[in-house]
Design an enzyme around this catalytic site. Sequence first.
Site, PDB file in Angstrom:
ATOM      1  N   THR A  95      46.825  15.706  60.174  1.00 60.71           N
ATOM      2  CA  THR A  95      46.425  14.430  60.781  1.00 60.71           C
ATOM      3  C   THR A  95      47.384  13.343  60.304  1.00 60.71           C
ATOM      4  O   THR A  95      47.385  12.992  59.120  1.00 60.71           O
ATOM      5  CB  THR A  95      44.984  14.050  60.377  1.00 60.71           C
ATOM      6  OG1 THR A  95      44.115  15.122  60.708  1.00 60.71           O
ATOM      7  CG2 THR A  95      44.544  12.784  61.099  1.00 60.71           C
ATOM      8  N   LYS A 170      42.911  12.258  67.537  1.00 63.47           N
ATOM      9  CA  LYS A 170      42.352  12.662  66.244  1.00 63.47           C
ATOM     10  C   LYS A 170      41.925  11.437  65.423  1.00 63.47           C
ATOM     11  O   LYS A 170      40.858  11.433  64.801  1.00 63.47           O
ATOM     12  CB  LYS A 170      43.408  13.491  65.492  1.00 63.47           C
ATOM     13  CG  LYS A 170      43.029  13.874  64.081  1.00 63.47           C
ATOM     14  CD  LYS A 170      41.805  14.761  64.029  1.00 63.47           C
ATOM     15  CE  LYS A 170      41.355  15.005  62.599  1.00 63.47           C
ATOM     16  NZ  LYS A 170      39.986  15.532  62.524  1.00 63.47           N
ATOM     17  N   LYS A 238      42.558   7.845  54.457  1.00 62.03           N
ATOM     18  CA  LYS A 238      43.878   7.806  55.122  1.00 62.03           C
ATOM     19  C   LYS A 238      43.699   7.688  56.645  1.00 62.03           C
ATOM     20  O   LYS A 238      44.360   6.900  57.314  1.00 62.03           O
ATOM     21  CB  LYS A 238      44.636   9.083  54.733  1.00 62.03           C
ATOM     22  CG  LYS A 238      45.931   9.371  55.447  1.00 62.03           C
ATOM     23  CD  LYS A 238      45.865  10.515  56.458  1.00 62.03           C
ATOM     24  CE  LYS A 238      45.333  11.830  56.018  1.00 62.03           C
ATOM     25  NZ  LYS A 238      45.230  12.850  57.063  1.00 62.03           N
TER      26      LYS A 238
HETATM   27  N1  LIG Z   1      39.641  19.307  55.240  1.00 67.03           N
HETATM   28  C1  LIG Z   1      39.238  19.025  56.477  1.00 67.03           C
HETATM   29  O1  LIG Z   1      38.036  19.109  56.809  1.00 67.03           O
HETATM   30  C2  LIG Z   1      40.200  18.618  57.535  1.00 67.03           C
HETATM   31  C3  LIG Z   1      41.461  18.132  57.246  1.00 67.03           C
HETATM   32  N2  LIG Z   1      42.294  17.754  58.261  1.00 67.03           N
HETATM   33  C4  LIG Z   1      43.632  17.271  57.973  1.00 67.03           C
HETATM   34  O2  LIG Z   1      44.417  18.412  57.680  1.00 67.03           O
HETATM   35  C5  LIG Z   1      45.390  18.115  56.685  1.00 67.03           C
HETATM   36  C6  LIG Z   1      45.190  19.025  55.481  1.00 67.03           C
HETATM   37  O3  LIG Z   1      43.899  18.807  54.978  1.00 67.03           O
HETATM   38  P1  LIG Z   1      43.296  19.667  53.768  1.00 67.03           P
HETATM   39  O4  LIG Z   1      43.699  21.080  53.903  1.00 67.03           O
HETATM   40  O5  LIG Z   1      41.872  19.307  53.686  1.00 67.03           O
HETATM   41  O6  LIG Z   1      44.068  18.997  52.557  1.00 67.03           O
HETATM   42  P2  LIG Z   1      44.310  19.509  51.072  1.00 67.03           P
HETATM   43  O7  LIG Z   1      44.402  18.284  50.237  1.00 67.03           O
HETATM   44  O8  LIG Z   1      43.342  20.567  50.703  1.00 67.03           O
HETATM   45  O9  LIG Z   1      45.771  20.187  51.165  1.00 67.03           O
HETATM   46  C7  LIG Z   1      46.915  19.403  51.344  1.00 67.03           C
HETATM   47  C8  LIG Z   1      48.139  20.287  51.489  1.00 67.03           C
HETATM   48  O10 LIG Z   1      49.292  19.445  51.608  1.00 67.03           O
HETATM   49  C9  LIG Z   1      50.238  19.820  50.605  1.00 67.03           C
HETATM   50  N3  LIG Z   1      51.038  18.652  50.192  1.00 67.03           N
HETATM   51  C10 LIG Z   1      50.587  17.451  49.772  1.00 67.03           C
HETATM   52  N4  LIG Z   1      51.623  16.624  49.511  1.00 67.03           N
HETATM   53  C11 LIG Z   1      52.737  17.336  49.773  1.00 67.03           C
HETATM   54  C12 LIG Z   1      54.135  17.032  49.696  1.00 67.03           C
HETATM   55  N5  LIG Z   1      54.580  15.816  49.316  1.00 67.03           N
HETATM   56  N6  LIG Z   1      55.018  17.986  50.044  1.00 67.03           N
HETATM   57  C13 LIG Z   1      54.585  19.210  50.437  1.00 67.03           C
HETATM   58  N7  LIG Z   1      53.288  19.571  50.526  1.00 67.03           N
HETATM   59  C14 LIG Z   1      52.377  18.623  50.200  1.00 67.03           C
HETATM   60  C15 LIG Z   1      49.411  20.390  49.473  1.00 67.03           C
HETATM   61  O11 LIG Z   1      50.211  21.160  48.615  1.00 67.03           O
HETATM   62  P3  LIG Z   1      49.775  21.445  47.073  1.00 67.03           P
HETATM   63  O12 LIG Z   1      48.841  22.604  47.123  1.00 67.03           O
HETATM   64  O13 LIG Z   1      51.046  21.739  46.379  1.00 67.03           O
HETATM   65  O14 LIG Z   1      49.119  20.186  46.568  1.00 67.03           O
HETATM   66  C16 LIG Z   1      48.404  21.195  50.285  1.00 67.03           C
HETATM   67  O15 LIG Z   1      48.964  22.391  50.733  1.00 67.03           O
HETATM   68  C17 LIG Z   1      45.219  16.621  56.397  1.00 67.03           C
HETATM   69  O16 LIG Z   1      46.104  15.901  57.210  1.00 67.03           O
HETATM   70  C18 LIG Z   1      43.778  16.346  56.800  1.00 67.03           C
HETATM   71  O17 LIG Z   1      43.558  14.997  57.141  1.00 67.03           O
HETATM   72  C19 LIG Z   1      41.936  17.891  59.574  1.00 67.03           C
HETATM   73  C20 LIG Z   1      40.721  18.375  59.912  1.00 67.03           C
HETATM   74  C21 LIG Z   1      39.739  18.739  58.924  1.00 67.03           C
HETATM   75  O1  LIG Z   2      39.644  15.553  59.818  1.00 62.78           O
HETATM   76  C1  LIG Z   2      38.619  16.093  59.425  1.00 62.78           C
HETATM   77  C2  LIG Z   2      37.498  16.349  60.295  1.00 62.78           C
HETATM   78  C3  LIG Z   2      36.315  16.902  59.592  1.00 62.78           C
HETATM   79  C4  LIG Z   2      35.248  17.283  60.573  1.00 62.78           C
HETATM   80  O2  LIG Z   2      35.475  17.274  61.790  1.00 62.78           O
HETATM   81  O3  LIG Z   2      34.155  17.588  60.074  1.00 62.78           O
END
Ligand SMILES: NC(=O)C1=CN([C@@H]2O[C@H](COP(=O)(O)OP(=O)(O)OC[C@H]3O[C@@H](n4cnc5c(N)ncnc54)[C@H](OP(=O)(O)O)[C@@H]3O)[C@@H](O)[C@H]2O)C=CC1
Ligand SMILES: O=CCCC(=O)O
Length: 289
Positions: A95, A170, A238
Amino acid sequence: MEIGFLGLGIMGKAMSMNLLKNGFKVTVWNRTLSKCNELVEFGASIGETPAQVVKKCKLTIAMLSDPAATRSVVFDKDGVLEQIGSGKGYIDMSTVDPETSSKISEAITSKGGAFLEAPVSGSKQPAETGQLVILAAGDKELYEEAIPAFDVLGKKSFFLGQIGNGAKMKLVVNMIMGSVMNAFSEGLVLSERSGLNPHDLLQVLDLGGIANPMFRGKGPAMLKSNHSPAFPLKHQQKDMRLALALGDENAVSMPVAAAANESFKKARSMGFGDLDFSAVYEILKTTKD
Ligand SMILES: NC(=O)C1=CN([C@@H]2O[C@H](COP(=O)(O)OP(=O)(O)OC[C@H]3O[C@@H](n4cnc5c(N)ncnc54)[C@H](OP(=O)(O)O)[C@@H]3O)[C@@H](O)[C@H]2O)C=CC1
Ligand SMILES: O=CCCC(=O)O
């Protein structure tokens, strides 16, 4: 089809695992490389850098935390741009804001690669069970090519046209969700403080016109102050920030979202950023006159 996967956080781990379980060959990379090991047990290969993954795979998906992370993985040394080119596709499912997505699109296409943004609606559990809603925009041919993977990851895919439309959709959805979470939290606190049983409130809500999976799924855990992260609060804040910027650009007044953003910021400042976004409830619960 061999798919590259960059970013194994809450979402990326579940999504890449799903692809593996459904017969795709997957090569994974994560900034903290040790997080790849669990996927290897399920048959994944490891790429040591984003560039290595792109070199090996025709199609690479990214699921990263925020705009800074998505830009870094593409533009920095050993990044995606070093190996992207004709015949290769890059799909960013993180996102981010439309501008970040456009910059990445320009860079990828200027090297002859194809780019699709495809953020998702749905959280940890839908990611684990392949029930996400995919909000794609950009290269239509790449979208068609990715459908077998999208069919595994999601229950429905939308193609929304030009780059930026997926990101905007989104952000609008998450702006609404963040505002609703604040209203829900206030309602839970108000019911308790005014002498009602908040569990009764959950039942009443679930039988009425504003019943929804978020109240049903998160409500009981919130009342126990269990905010085990599915969607980390720092990412919700964010998204509120990016949605408010979209509102600024389009001269849309969004006082409800702005107030919700303040609550999420306060929760972050109190150290709740890595908890589920439902932890915003805690700041309302502790605020007394
Ligand atoms: N969780 C949710 O319910 C949902 C999340 N999203 C979106 O999806 C995305 C991921 O979310 P989520 O999995 O929850 O997040 P997490 O915080 O669990 O994971 C973040 C990921 O990004 C990596 N990362 C962070 N900073 C950097 C960097 N500078 N360079 C390279 N890699 C980096 C992390 O690596 P490392 O392991 O090394 O820290 C990790 O793999 C976000 O944009 C979020 O808004 C969308 C829908 C639902
Ligand atoms: O971006 C995160 C969405 C989480 C949700 O749809 O529950």
